[in-house]
Design an enzyme around this catalytic site. Structure first.
Site, PDB file in Angstrom:
ATOM      1  N   ASP A   8       0.608  -0.911  -0.279  1.00 44.27           N
ATOM      2  CA  ASP A   8      -0.469   0.241   0.073  1.00 44.27           C
ATOM      3  C   ASP A   8       0.856   1.139   0.048  1.00 44.27           C
ATOM      4  OD1 ASP A   8      -2.429   2.029  -0.191  1.00 44.27           O
ATOM      5  OD2 ASP A   8      -1.705   2.174   2.481  1.00 44.27           O
TER       6      ASP A   8
HETATM    7 MG   LIG Z   1      -2.754   3.018   3.635  1.00 45.92          MG
END
Ligand SMILES: [Mg+2]
Length: 238
Positions: A8
């Site tokens: 991410d």
């Molecule tokens: Mg994040």
């Protein structure tokens, strides 16, 4: 070989909030208004409520961008006569996209991962706007370590949908057993990994960790980059 690391972006490697704050400060000051902590807090709160309105369909993007800066002009000390909210908004988005801020230690961590795990390949999987993510990655030098950026705006699907990960896995071109998802968010990263059947690391876990680990089938947790490195090194050798 376990060598495909899918990260991410925001609050895992880059600090979205720090970039947003820096860009807002630059733009507000440039337009002759006074920037303070209260100005940023006010902007964040208003922005959040407007994005919820957008999700409900009660306003569109242009209205969101207009309202958030008209509201900010009213809140800030200084003369905002003649300022165009949409122009200032466009300047803000541009400014943010060239002001990436790494999480402390993130670049050193990524470099070490590439150096110490033979054949390591690092990918980014992010929900958001392509220009914003690409620009912030390039402005920090993070892009040099990355094989590919998978971003929802390009793909037309978001984490945690399985389709998002199907596209990632097709691009990576290796079995899913060779991939691991690392992220800070339960609702997009950990749920996405579960939906896709990927191994997962919850980075900087908080709250009721045990309950979340069970609910989302999380494989590992790591509270800092040193722990994360050890987890990934061990996983890569398994
Ligand atoms: Mg994040």
């Amino acid at each position: 070989m376990h060598r495909n690391f899918i990260f991410d972006l925001d609050q895992t490697l880059l600090d979205f909030h720090a970039s947003e704050r820096r860009a807002l400060e630059i733009v507000v000051t440039k337009n002759g208004l006074k920037f303070t902590d209260e100005v940023y807090d006010h902007f964040k709160a208003k922005n959040k409520s407007l994005w919820l309105e957008l999700e409900k369909g009660t306003i569109n993007r242009t209205e969101l961008f207009t309202i958030r800066f008209n509201d900010l002009f009213d809140f800030c000390e200084g003369d905002s006569t003649g300022l165009d909210p949409l122009e200032v908004n466009a300047d803000f988005i541009r400014t943010m996209s060239v002001n990436g801020v790494p999480m402390p230690g993130a670049l050193e961590f990524v470099r070490k991962l590439r150096e110490e795990i033979p054949g390591a390949r690092i990918y980014i999987a992010s929900n958001g706007a392509t220009i914003n993510a690409q620009g912030r990655m390039a402005s920090t030098g993070l892009d040099k370590f990355i094989e590919h950026l998978y971003i929802s705006e390009d793909m037309g699907v978001n984490k945690p949908e399985k389709e998002f990960y199907d596209i990632c896995l097709e691009g990576i071109g290796e079995p899913k057993e060779t991939c691991i998802m690392i992220g800070d968010s339960l609702s997009s990263d950990m749920l996405g990994a579960k939906n896709a059947g990927l191994a997962s690391v919850w980075f900087m876990p908080s709250g009721d960790v045990d309950a979340a680990v069970r609910e989302y089938d999380i494989d590992y947790c790591a509270s800092n980059y040193d722990e994360l490195f050890e987890v990934l090194k061990t996983w890569s050798n398994s």
